[in-house]
Scaffold this motif. Structure first.
Motif: not given
Length: 255
Positions: A213, A216-217, A220-221, A224, A250, A253
């Motif tokens: 997790k 993925r954080e 992010d941004g 991709v 995931p 947000a």
């Protein structure tokens, strides 16, 4: 008879010019006869040579057909050659696809060489366009009948695809993460470290899920990840998912 003898007696000197004329005419006639005979001989010789050449050509053609057989005529040979070239082109196409998938499905590689997943980068965009063209021209199999023009078009597309990928890969390995800010590079470094924990089967399931997790954080941004890459990563993090257990979630947000 006396008048004739009298005439000959009076004009005996005419015998010499007449003999000359007769002699000249005889010589001319003899020469013409020789020329005609010579031309006839040359014509006979030319016809004989032409006939000989024709017979040799027929014999060679007959021997070639006897050796090759009806299944190996020019058209069949050309079709076999195109089939071999198509197989080689499709093998090259597959090889470049595998090289690309090494990046597309490997999150660790994407973190190390992030421009390979960034379609905004000119070289990456060019590679993706070339890939689309080659994929569109690829025949369903190497066994299909294909004409020379179609083969040439596919050959050029595969070549462009291969070259564009090589250029994009070299540039990605050169720039690495230099296009990111200092803060973003630190996030990529943390994601790389967390990824090692996420796929470490000696860690507990809870530790792997938390690390997943956080990976993925951090990404992010920045990068991709494709759905296929996420699926491969989740199977590395939790292999038991294949047995039907709850899939990894995931990060949500923040509101």
């Amino acid at each position: 008879m006396e008048p004739l003898f009298d005439f000959l007696g009076s004009y005996w000197w005419l015998a010499f010019p007449l003999m000359g004329v007769a002699s000249g005419f005889g010589g001319w006639w003899s020469k013409q006869s020789k020329e005609r005979h010579k031309r006839r001989l040359e014509l006979i010789k030319a016809k004989s040579e032409a006939r000989s050449i024709e017979m040799q050509a027929r014999a060679q053609l007959k021997a070639a057909k006897a050796q090759d057989g009806p299944a190996h005529d020019v058209e069949a040979s050309d079709a076999a050659s195109r089939h071999d070239r198509l197989k080689r082109l499709m093998a090259t196409h597959d090889e470049v696809m595998h090289r690309w998938l090494d990046y597309e499905l490997d999150v660790a590689k994407l973190i190390a060489f992030p421009t390979m997943s960034d379609g905004r980068q000119p070289l990456t965009a060019a590679f993706l366009r070339a890939k689309k063209v080659a994929d569109g021209l690829r025949p369903p199999s190497a066994d299909v009948r294909i004409d020379a023009e179609t083969l040439a078009e596919y050959r050029d597309a595969v070549h462009d695809f291969e070259v564009a990928f090589d250029v994009a890969e070299q540039d990605a390995r050169r720039v690495r993460d230099s296009g990111f800010t200092e803060t973003e590079r630190k996030r990529l470094d943390r994601a790389q470290q967390l990824l090692r924990t996420a796929v470490d089967q000696s860690a507990t399931a809870a530790e792997r899920q938390v690390a997943y997790k956080r990976v993925r954080e951090e990404l992010d941004g920045l990068i991709v990840l494709s759905d296929d890459a996420v699926e491969v990563l989740e199977k590395q993090v939790a292999p038991e998912l294949e047995a039907g257990k709850t899939p990894l979630q995931p990060p949500r947000a923040e509101a």
